[in-house]
Design a protein around this motif. Sequence first.
Motif, PDB file in Angstrom:
ATOM      1  N   PHE A 285     -13.931  30.349  33.013  1.00 13.76           N
ATOM      2  CA  PHE A 285     -12.533  30.605  33.339  1.00 13.76           C
ATOM      3  C   PHE A 285     -11.996  31.737  32.474  1.00 13.76           C
ATOM      4  O   PHE A 285     -12.383  31.908  31.315  1.00 13.76           O
ATOM      5  CB  PHE A 285     -11.700  29.340  33.141  1.00 13.76           C
ATOM      6  CG  PHE A 285     -12.107  28.238  34.068  1.00 13.76           C
ATOM      7  CD1 PHE A 285     -11.720  28.259  35.395  1.00 13.76           C
ATOM      8  CD2 PHE A 285     -12.920  27.196  33.624  1.00 13.76           C
ATOM      9  CE1 PHE A 285     -12.119  27.251  36.261  1.00 13.76           C
ATOM     10  CE2 PHE A 285     -13.317  26.195  34.478  1.00 13.76           C
ATOM     11  CZ  PHE A 285     -12.919  26.231  35.805  1.00 13.76           C
ATOM     12  N   CYS A 286     -11.108  32.509  33.065  1.00 12.17           N
ATOM     13  CA  CYS A 286     -10.484  33.603  32.329  1.00 12.17           C
ATOM     14  C   CYS A 286      -8.992  33.600  32.642  1.00 12.17           C
ATOM     15  O   CYS A 286      -8.509  32.793  33.444  1.00 12.17           O
ATOM     16  CB  CYS A 286     -11.121  34.939  32.700  1.00 12.17           C
ATOM     17  SG  CYS A 286     -11.176  35.277  34.487  1.00 12.17           S
ATOM     18  N   CYS A 287      -8.267  34.487  32.014  1.00 12.37           N
ATOM     19  CA  CYS A 287      -6.807  34.478  32.114  1.00 12.37           C
ATOM     20  C   CYS A 287      -6.293  35.803  32.655  1.00 12.37           C
ATOM     21  O   CYS A 287      -6.702  36.884  32.193  1.00 12.37           O
ATOM     22  CB  CYS A 287      -6.190  34.216  30.740  1.00 12.37           C
ATOM     23  SG  CYS A 287      -6.684  32.645  30.020  1.00 12.37           S
ATOM     24  N   ALA A 288      -5.400  35.704  33.624  1.00 15.64           N
ATOM     25  CA  ALA A 288      -4.629  36.856  34.072  1.00 15.64           C
ATOM     26  C   ALA A 288      -3.229  36.728  33.477  1.00 15.64           C
ATOM     27  O   ALA A 288      -2.802  35.640  33.103  1.00 15.64           O
ATOM     28  CB  ALA A 288      -4.572  36.920  35.598  1.00 15.64           C
ATOM     29  N   PHE A 289      -2.527  37.859  33.383  1.00 20.84           N
ATOM     30  CA  PHE A 289      -1.222  37.874  32.720  1.00 20.84           C
ATOM     31  C   PHE A 289      -0.202  38.579  33.604  1.00 20.84           C
ATOM     32  O   PHE A 289      -0.479  39.624  34.187  1.00 20.84           O
ATOM     33  CB  PHE A 289      -1.326  38.586  31.366  1.00 20.84           C
ATOM     34  CG  PHE A 289      -2.350  37.970  30.450  1.00 20.84           C
ATOM     35  CD1 PHE A 289      -2.008  36.914  29.626  1.00 20.84           C
ATOM     36  CD2 PHE A 289      -3.657  38.424  30.443  1.00 20.84           C
ATOM     37  CE1 PHE A 289      -2.956  36.331  28.790  1.00 20.84           C
ATOM     38  CE2 PHE A 289      -4.613  37.848  29.624  1.00 20.84           C
ATOM     39  CZ  PHE A 289      -4.258  36.798  28.790  1.00 20.84           C
ATOM     40  N   GLN A 290       0.980  37.956  33.704  1.00 18.14           N
ATOM     41  CA  GLN A 290       2.072  38.559  34.472  1.00 18.14           C
ATOM     42  C   GLN A 290       3.334  38.544  33.616  1.00 18.14           C
ATOM     43  O   GLN A 290       3.739  37.486  33.125  1.00 18.14           O
ATOM     44  CB  GLN A 290       2.308  37.795  35.775  1.00 18.14           C
ATOM     45  CG  GLN A 290       3.322  38.484  36.698  1.00 18.14           C
ATOM     46  CD  GLN A 290       3.490  37.758  38.016  1.00 18.14           C
ATOM     47  OE1 GLN A 290       3.458  36.532  38.065  1.00 18.14           O
ATOM     48  NE2 GLN A 290       3.665  38.510  39.105  1.00 18.14           N
TER      49      GLN A 290
ATOM     50  N   ARG B 271      -7.724  31.950  36.144  1.00 19.63           N
ATOM     51  CA  ARG B 271      -8.625  32.556  37.104  1.00 19.63           C
ATOM     52  C   ARG B 271     -10.039  32.030  36.866  1.00 19.63           C
ATOM     53  O   ARG B 271     -10.391  31.653  35.759  1.00 19.63           O
ATOM     54  CB  ARG B 271      -8.626  34.087  36.989  1.00 19.63           C
ATOM     55  CG  ARG B 271      -7.281  34.741  37.336  1.00 19.63           C
ATOM     56  CD  ARG B 271      -6.929  34.578  38.790  1.00 19.63           C
ATOM     57  NE  ARG B 271      -5.715  35.276  39.168  1.00 19.63           N
ATOM     58  CZ  ARG B 271      -4.508  34.736  39.196  1.00 19.63           C
ATOM     59  NH1 ARG B 271      -4.350  33.455  38.843  1.00 19.63           N
ATOM     60  NH2 ARG B 271      -3.467  35.434  39.566  1.00 19.63           N
ATOM     61  N   TRP B 272     -10.837  32.017  37.933  1.00 18.45           N
ATOM     62  CA  TRP B 272     -12.232  31.548  37.852  1.00 18.45           C
ATOM     63  C   TRP B 272     -13.129  32.720  38.203  1.00 18.45           C
ATOM     64  O   TRP B 272     -13.064  33.253  39.301  1.00 18.45           O
ATOM     65  CB  TRP B 272     -12.413  30.385  38.813  1.00 18.45           C
ATOM     66  CG  TRP B 272     -13.815  29.856  38.947  1.00 18.45           C
ATOM     67  CD1 TRP B 272     -14.923  30.199  38.218  1.00 18.45           C
ATOM     68  CD2 TRP B 272     -14.268  28.875  39.884  1.00 18.45           C
ATOM     69  NE1 TRP B 272     -16.016  29.492  38.619  1.00 18.45           N
ATOM     70  CE2 TRP B 272     -15.649  28.656  39.645  1.00 18.45           C
ATOM     71  CE3 TRP B 272     -13.643  28.124  40.880  1.00 18.45           C
ATOM     72  CZ2 TRP B 272     -16.410  27.767  40.391  1.00 18.45           C
ATOM     73  CZ3 TRP B 272     -14.394  27.229  41.616  1.00 18.45           C
ATOM     74  CH2 TRP B 272     -15.758  27.051  41.367  1.00 18.45           C
TER      75      TRP B 272
END
Length: 556
Positions: free
Chosen positions: A295-300, A318-319
Amino acid sequence: MSTSASEDRQDLLEAAIQAIPIGIVVHDERGLCILANATARALGPRAVNDLPASAFDSPDAAIIEEIGDHVVEAQARPVATQAATFTLTTITDVTHHHAIQRDLIARAFIDALTGLPNRTMFEQSIEELIHRAGPDDRFALAFIDLDNFKHINDYYSHAAGDALLRKVAERIRGALRPSDMIARIGGDEFVLLLSPVTDRASTLSAVLDISDRLKQPFFIDDHEIFASASIGLSLFPEHGTTYEILRRQADNAMYRVKGGVKGGVSVFEETMSHAATARMAVEQRLRLAIRDRCFCCAFQPKVDMRTHAVSGVEVLLRWRDELGMIQAPGDFIGLAIELGLINEITLQVLNETVRTMPDIDEVFGPDVSVSLNIAAKQACDVPFMSAFCDALGATGLARRFVLELTEEAFFTKGRFQREVLPRIRAIGARVSIDDFGVGYSSLAALAEITADELKIDRSFITDIDKRPRSQIVLKAIESLGLALGMSVVAEGVETFEEVAYLLGATQIRCAQGYYYAKPQLIEQIRQGDQRMTASRAGASQSRGSDFRSPSLLRRA
């Protein structure tokens, strides 16, 4: 031996027979009782007169009989002397043993809460029915799952939830024939046998009738509680010839209902089996992804619409799958929650976010808040939230974090506010109400909580400049949030017209959405800065076409 000694011995024998705690009855050849000790007589005339005859019909086996409040075991055998042949019957009181045996059977086969057959008894009954089935025999299996039962437990109490399960059992049982069977197989799940059945249409009609019965209100502890159940139906032998296959097909049909409009009935179709197989494949991939930390991270960013300053950033899960493709949570997050895998994923996201904090500070600014999403089911899980708060507090960065929870978490009765919210406050983290306005919105409940931020759901923001009624609702939510001391964020802002309306007609300053930036991985943001800078000037303001890089927005 003297006459006196012989008499003494006979008296002793007589006293011993009378004192024995086992009933002893002797009948002569004519069937007349010539001896009955005190234990036998205490059981009444039937023990003295009837049991010996019944027992003698099976001289090699004991018989079990109920005499009043007693359960006795009787066994008869012939006894011969030089003069005659007699019948000796022994009667043993096995009431206590029988009660223990019945209790053990009940524990093994009966659900203690509802008094219904349990999973074991139901499975054995179905297997016996299948074993005896002839070529023309047909029956149906219905898998029944109550909808939103956890909410009822949380809001009304677990005692009310238990009472509801009992009443559901009674209501279903009242609609059945003597040949049908209903069992509780765990939690809020029931399984129903309809036997025999003649055709699909009449069977479906009978199950629909049960579904309608369950939608009628239940009166529990002075509350009028409304419930419903999602029901899946499979037919023998069309959909399977073993209990396990029939149960699985009914379960697949039930999940089809859960995925659509709850409270309905669905009959199994072959396409459901394919869907279930695909779901199992996703489940296995998801478990491997957790093990391999995929798993990873997106940023908004959250942006001040007046200054374009970035005040915060939301971390979005996110996967990264086996092919390196990035998948959004809509494809798997619901399954992770259902399977109880979301806790481990959330802890991985926390660790990844903390590891990425230097990059977040570089891209968005060193003072921005960082928002993490917590599922409503997790929010009321006190052991998990305790562990999560401990882990977050140990980072030394808790004051930078905002925990975003949907309304459902706040408005379940008591647990979150009483046991979890103080732990969040103790480590210095803040709390946000996410997607406000589309869930369990309750003004009374909102007045009792102390959230720091209110995020207005995008359904109120989309085309807000063209929807007068939504404008009225939006202003009411805005006023409510500000009056309660919460910062207000508009979610899902995607067009220039929406921004213009919010700036001109409201006091809302903070917005989040594709108009300013879509969620991106840190490396995507860095790689895209140059391209996005070049395209920004000529890009359209329409939805999805103008994605402004966070690095082009002013840092707070």
